[in-house]
Write an enzyme that holds these catalytic residues in place. Sequence first.
Site, PDB file in Angstrom:
ATOM      1  N   LYS A   9      12.713 -16.988   0.686  1.00  0.00           N
ATOM      2  CA  LYS A   9      12.235 -15.686   1.158  1.00  0.00           C
ATOM      3  C   LYS A   9      10.904 -15.350   0.480  1.00  0.00           C
ATOM      4  CE  LYS A   9      16.728 -13.473   1.989  1.00  0.00           C
ATOM      5  NZ  LYS A   9      16.560 -13.177   3.422  1.00  0.00           N
ATOM      6  N   ARG A  69      26.491 -16.706   7.439  1.00  0.00           N
ATOM      7  CA  ARG A  69      27.415 -17.184   8.472  1.00  0.00           C
ATOM      8  C   ARG A  69      28.104 -18.481   8.053  1.00  0.00           C
ATOM      9  NH1 ARG A  69      22.617 -17.210  12.729  1.00  0.00           N
ATOM     10  NH2 ARG A  69      21.947 -15.563  11.321  1.00  0.00           N
TER      11      ARG A  69
HETATM   12  N1  BES Z   1      20.973 -11.523   3.684  1.00  0.00           N
HETATM   13  C1  BES Z   1      20.082 -11.816   4.743  1.00  0.00           C
HETATM   14  C2  BES Z   1      19.992 -10.682   5.756  1.00  0.00           C
HETATM   15  C3  BES Z   1      19.210  -9.485   5.320  1.00  0.00           C
HETATM   16  C4  BES Z   1      17.834  -9.502   5.295  1.00  0.00           C
HETATM   17  C5  BES Z   1      19.865  -8.317   5.008  1.00  0.00           C
HETATM   18  C6  BES Z   1      17.142  -8.358   4.933  1.00  0.00           C
HETATM   19  C7  BES Z   1      19.163  -7.192   4.666  1.00  0.00           C
HETATM   20  C8  BES Z   1      17.808  -7.209   4.621  1.00  0.00           C
HETATM   21  C9  BES Z   1      20.555 -13.054   5.489  1.00  0.00           C
HETATM   22  O1  BES Z   1      21.155 -14.018   4.706  1.00  0.00           O
HETATM   23  C10 BES Z   1      19.332 -13.657   6.068  1.00  0.00           C
HETATM   24  O2  BES Z   1      18.491 -14.081   5.338  1.00  0.00           O
HETATM   25  N2  BES Z   1      19.263 -13.671   7.387  1.00  0.00           N
HETATM   26  C11 BES Z   1      18.135 -14.176   8.079  1.00  0.00           C
HETATM   27  C12 BES Z   1      18.636 -14.941   9.270  1.00  0.00           C
HETATM   28  C13 BES Z   1      17.559 -15.742   9.971  1.00  0.00           C
HETATM   29  C14 BES Z   1      17.092 -16.869   9.074  1.00  0.00           C
HETATM   30  C15 BES Z   1      18.124 -16.257  11.257  1.00  0.00           C
HETATM   31  C16 BES Z   1      17.288 -12.981   8.516  1.00  0.00           C
HETATM   32  O3  BES Z   1      17.834 -11.965   8.916  1.00  0.00           O
HETATM   33  O4  BES Z   1      16.057 -13.098   8.436  1.00  0.00           O
HETATM   34 MN    MN Z   2      19.753 -15.309   3.821  1.00  0.00          MN
END
Ligand code: BES
Ligand code: MN
Length: 484
Positions: free
Chosen positions: A268, A342
Amino acid sequence: MKYSANLTALHTADAVWVAIFEDGVLSETAQQFDTQGEISALIKCGEISGKIGETSLLRQGSQRIFLVGAGKPQEITERQFKQMVQKAFQATKATSAKNLFNGLTDVKIKGRDLYWNVRFAIETLEAESYVFDQFKSQKAETFALENVFFAIETEEVQRAIQQACAVALGVKLARDVANCPPNVCNPKYLADQAETLEKRTALVKTTVLGEKEMAELGMNAYLGVSQGAKNEAQLAIMEYRNHPNPNAKPIVLVGKGLTFDAGGISLKPAAEMDEMKYDMCGAASVYGVMNALVELQLPLNVIGVLAGCENLPDGNAYRPGDILTTMNGLTVEVLNTDAEGRLVLCDTLTYVERFEPECVIDVATLTGACVVALGQHNSGLVSTDDTLAEALFNASQQTQDKAWRLPLSEEYQEQLKSPFADLANIGGRWGGAITAGAFLSNFTKKYPWAHLDIAGTAWLQGANKGATGRPVGLLTQFLMNQCQ
Ligand code: BES
Ligand code: MN
Ligand code: ZN
């Protein structure tokens, strides 16, 4: 704070809240303190007009009378009522008042009865007085208020007090665990909380699985995520059994417990990455609900599962392109290691089949896309079962811990096709909150299932940064409703 029904407190409490409706109309309690016409005089001179958000302080002997703007009689919304309570509490907290008589039971919230007036008041007060200063050398200033009295000594009010306190405790515990930093709150810490609950009550049995046990079960998707982390993944299972029929099928709650989500190799960006300590808010809320349940001693069988794990980049981390074989046999091609929730959940959802659940609800900070779709006010609700979805939606409306259902039709599965495995772990740009739910639905065929995406609702950003304790209110209400 302590809450009780006590009519005599009207004259002995050192603080009293009285509602003033718009255009200076006095509530019943306000009339009782207006025998000399002091309140009417204040209204007349424009000190307070009765708008929501107004407060004004008047002294009568040893009592502080807080006049609280209450809007149009019979018309105020739940949100306005909470705003009134917040304002009144801020004003009271600034004084040395210890015992409060809450006359805001005179206020009728549109479509709500006295029970909800009392519940909202207590839950709002407990949320407002929450502080998290465990890691501060200088502790937050305390306030004097200790007791809050309600004017009506009925079974309805007693029940509202008891139930509000149980929910508020669950919310507080969820916030505490969630706010805890990720170097302290790691998967082991989450599992330790689950074990502490077992020690508190004979109704709960806790089991914790480590990576060795997970490997024996074939939970390779879950383990794939954990493989870049030094801290071992921990799956904690809290079994609460209190149904009059001990063989009654349990309701299962599964919480995503990523105690830190750096994204893994699909790292990230740095900005706001600290907030990914909140990626365990699903697990925190399940822990909170289990505590509320123990307080309420509901006659149900409920199993709470905390899926603890870290997602970190490392020489041993799982990679984009890896194919993982899940516990139910389906293979998954990892196209983005940041779609880890997931993967942890799919194996946990397979694991809980062994409990032959009445239904399974998973709670997860699963997708940024859910926040784009619904903002920070509603949790996303995805379900394969209309009855369950409706029950959760109703509980969300009752508690105002809001959720909104997203569609889950077959087309979304197309987005999860992989040329190399049974499924891909991401579904492309569009409808990300739904494709995440669609992915999970491949692992929930053995029971009625619903998924709550709390990515937007579990914590606040900016100046008020902190966990909200959502959706403990919604889920506890759902369980309470199951008892009727
Ligand atoms: N924990 C994150 C989701 C998230 C992001 C929650 C920002 C709250 C704020 C999750 O694990 C994630 O990173 N999801 C990705 C999925 C994508 C790679 C398909 C996302 O939402 O960007
Ligand atoms: Mn994630
Ligand atoms: Zn995550």
